[in-house]
Write a protein that holds these residues in place. Structure first.
Motif, short mmCIF file in Angstrom:
data_model
loop_
_atom_site.label_atom_id
_atom_site.label_comp_id
_atom_site.label_asym_id
_atom_site.label_seq_id
_atom_site.Cartn_x
_atom_site.Cartn_y
_atom_site.Cartn_z
N ALA A 172 -14.67 9.92 35.29
CA ALA A 172 -14.30 10.99 34.63
C ALA A 172 -13.00 11.59 35.46
CB ALA A 172 -15.32 12.05 34.64
N ALA A 173 -13.07 11.61 36.83
CA ALA A 173 -11.84 11.82 37.35
C ALA A 173 -10.71 11.19 37.32
CB ALA A 173 -12.21 12.20 39.12
N GLN A 174 -11.05 9.84 37.02
CA GLN A 174 -9.53 8.82 37.13
C GLN A 174 -9.18 8.97 35.67
OE1 GLN A 174 -10.65 4.51 36.75
NE2 GLN A 174 -9.33 4.37 38.86
N ALA A 175 -10.04 9.17 34.71
CA ALA A 175 -9.50 9.42 33.09
C ALA A 175 -8.70 11.00 33.44
CB ALA A 175 -10.68 9.65 32.28
N VAL A 176 -8.73 11.87 34.08
CA VAL A 176 -8.32 13.04 33.81
C VAL A 176 -6.82 12.76 34.85
CG1 VAL A 176 -8.05 15.39 34.75
CG2 VAL A 176 -9.94 14.42 33.52
N SER A 177 -7.04 12.06 35.90
CA SER A 177 -5.88 11.90 36.72
C SER A 177 -4.79 11.16 36.32
CB SER A 177 -6.21 11.26 38.22
OG SER A 177 -6.56 9.76 37.87
N MET A 178 -5.09 10.37 35.13
CA MET A 178 -4.02 9.72 34.45
C MET A 178 -3.03 10.61 33.80
SD MET A 178 -4.40 6.53 34.94
CE MET A 178 -3.29 5.73 33.66
N TYR A 179 -3.59 11.76 33.36
CA TYR A 179 -2.76 12.83 32.67
C TYR A 179 -1.72 13.26 33.85
CZ TYR A 179 -5.40 11.98 28.37
OH TYR A 179 -5.91 11.53 27.51
N ALA A 210 7.20 12.50 48.00
CA ALA A 210 6.07 11.84 47.31
C ALA A 210 5.20 12.82 46.77
CB ALA A 210 5.34 11.10 48.07
N VAL A 211 4.87 13.14 45.45
CA VAL A 211 3.96 14.13 44.75
C VAL A 211 2.95 13.59 44.54
CG1 VAL A 211 3.97 15.63 43.00
CG2 VAL A 211 6.37 15.01 44.00
N SER A 212 1.82 13.90 44.76
CA SER A 212 0.32 13.97 44.34
C SER A 212 -0.22 14.94 43.70
CB SER A 212 -0.49 13.22 45.35
OG SER A 212 -0.46 14.04 46.58
N ALA A 213 -1.39 14.89 43.05
CA ALA A 213 -1.96 15.75 42.14
C ALA A 213 -3.54 15.90 42.88
CB ALA A 213 -1.89 15.63 40.89
N ASP A 214 -4.12 17.20 42.75
CA ASP A 214 -5.55 17.25 43.28
C ASP A 214 -6.09 18.23 42.06
OD1 ASP A 214 -6.95 19.59 45.36
OD2 ASP A 214 -7.80 17.65 44.63
N ILE A 215 -7.41 17.51 41.56
CA ILE A 215 -8.12 18.15 40.60
C ILE A 215 -9.45 18.43 40.80
CG2 ILE A 215 -6.74 17.98 38.19
CD1 ILE A 215 -8.39 15.24 38.32
N SER A 216 -9.64 19.10 42.14
CA SER A 216 -10.89 19.17 42.53
C SER A 216 -11.78 20.37 41.73
CB SER A 216 -11.07 19.75 43.75
OG SER A 216 -10.13 20.34 44.13
N SER A 217 -10.98 21.08 41.14
CA SER A 217 -11.66 22.03 40.20
C SER A 217 -10.65 22.40 39.04
CB SER A 217 -11.78 23.64 41.03
OG SER A 217 -10.52 23.82 41.62
N LEU A 218 -11.11 21.93 37.99
CA LEU A 218 -10.31 22.49 36.63
C LEU A 218 -10.81 23.67 36.20
CD1 LEU A 218 -10.90 19.06 34.51
CD2 LEU A 218 -8.83 19.66 35.30
N PRO A 219 -9.85 24.45 35.52
CA PRO A 219 -8.59 23.68 35.24
C PRO A 219 -7.39 24.18 36.29
CG PRO A 219 -9.06 26.01 34.23
CD PRO A 219 -10.15 25.86 35.01
N THR A 220 -7.95 24.64 37.41
CA THR A 220 -6.78 24.69 38.69
C THR A 220 -6.19 23.35 38.88
OG1 THR A 220 -7.90 26.85 39.33
CG2 THR A 220 -6.61 25.87 40.98
N CYS A 221 -5.16 23.32 39.28
CA CYS A 221 -4.35 22.14 39.38
C CYS A 221 -3.46 22.14 40.67
CB CYS A 221 -3.74 21.32 38.34
SG CYS A 221 -3.06 19.83 38.43
N SER A 222 -3.69 21.42 41.82
CA SER A 222 -2.76 21.22 42.71
C SER A 222 -1.76 20.23 43.12
CB SER A 222 -3.51 21.57 44.13
OG SER A 222 -4.41 22.80 44.24
N PHE A 223 -0.51 20.59 43.17
CA PHE A 223 0.35 19.43 43.42
C PHE A 223 0.71 19.48 44.77
CE2 PHE A 223 0.88 18.05 39.15
CZ PHE A 223 0.52 19.16 38.32
#
Lengths: 173, 135
Positions: free
Chosen positions: A127-134, A154-167
């Motif tokens: 599930a996390a992988q599906a969201v990370s594609m976006y 280099a930029v990466s994203a972190d979605i440990s808690s939706l809907p909060t998103c950290s770049f």
């Protein structure tokens, strides 16, 4: 210079882009799909940065450029500003958006996952992988904007808690 | 109207991506080469000056005989440089701003590779028309 487009069109286009790249073009190679999407984001970020920096004076240092992304750029693209900016003053910045617009319609049902799967197995990461594609597209956009302003990163994203998103932006010194 | 004017756009890696003689005087072969030489020599001065200010329009950065070099730097470090003999600063600033808009439109073209030469004849026509209007 720009004309207006309904936001639902942008949402549909993003969903379709991710579905196309991860489902049709690179069906079993999510890394390649991610790289393609990120490259598209890079070019878009490159072009958008030129457009949005036109009226304002140029940037004197990296922090100014990051603040531009947090305020002006984010409000132009997502209609809100970044909620939290953290830095370690050594080239790493964390941009936190408490309600990331492009993920606002994504639903992850946490209860069913906890009951049927062991949290450490691939079940949750699928599930996390599906969201990370976006998230590869906005990461690419940020990378494109910063590269055009002269800051390779280099930029990466972190979605440990939706809907909060950290770049997380790591500047390549 | 300036009688001599040479305009170049230099990308961020110091490669010229567009050149045009936009003056209204008759073009002489040796003069054209001299103009380009002056503009390229001014690039060093621009490099130093660009970091001292956060403005985009750097006014005149260099002189040669009676010709003046004016420079406009964008956020992506693309330099629009103009060699001219007029003193009309407001006109030159407006010219730079309009060319900046045209340049952004070129950049928005997904088939344009940033940093490559601008070969569009449409862009060329428009820049010459702007030069006639503002210089």
């Amino acid at each position: 210079m720009g004309r207006e487009v309904a936001e639902s069109c942008v949402d549909t286009m993003l969903m379709e882009m991710v579905a196309m790249f991860s489902g049709r073009f690179y069906a079993n190679k999510p890394e390649l799909a991610a790289r393609r999407i990120e490259a598209i984001g890079y070019q878009v970020g490159h072009q958008l940065s030129e457009r949005y920096t036109m009226e304002r004076p140029r940037f004197s240092d990296h922090l100014e450029a990051i603040k531009f992304i947090c305020k002006d750029f984010w409000s132009e693209v997502f209609k809100k500003q970044i909620d939290n900016l953290k830095t370690n003053h050594r080239g790493t910045f964390v941009l936190q958006d408490n309600k990331f617009r492009w993920l606002s319609r994504v639903s992850i049902d946490p209860s069913s996952e906890k009951e049927t799967e062991d949290p450490s197995t691939p079940g949750e990461s699928k599930a996390a992988q599906a969201v990370s594609m976006y998230l590869y597209f906005p990461c690419g956009i940020i990378r494109g904007v910063l590269s055009n302003l002269g800051i390779p990163c280099a930029v990466s994203a972190d979605i440990s808690s939706l809907p909060t998103c950290s770049f997380v932006i790591r500047v390549k010194a | 109207m300036a009688s001599t004017a040479c305009f170049i756009i230099v990308g961020r890696n110091d490669i010229p991506i567009y050149e045009a003689e936009v003056g209204s005087a008759a073009k002489r072969e040796d003069a054209a080469q001299l103009h380009q030489f002056i503009l390229h020599a001014a690039l060093d001065v621009v490099q130093d000056l660009a970091w001292t200010t956060s403005a985009m329009f750097l006014k005149s950065v260099d002189r040669f005989n009676d010709l003046v070099v004016s420079v406009y730097v964008t956020a992506g470090h693309t330099r629009l440089m103009l060699l001219h003999d007029s003193r009309n600063e407001d006109g030159i600033k407006s010219f730079f701003q309009e060319v900046h808009e045209l340049y952004i439109k070129i950049l928005l073209n997904p088939l344009y590779l940033p940093g490559s030469r601008i070969t569009s004849t449409h862009f060329d026509t428009k820049v010459r028309a702007l030069a006639r209007k503002y210089l």
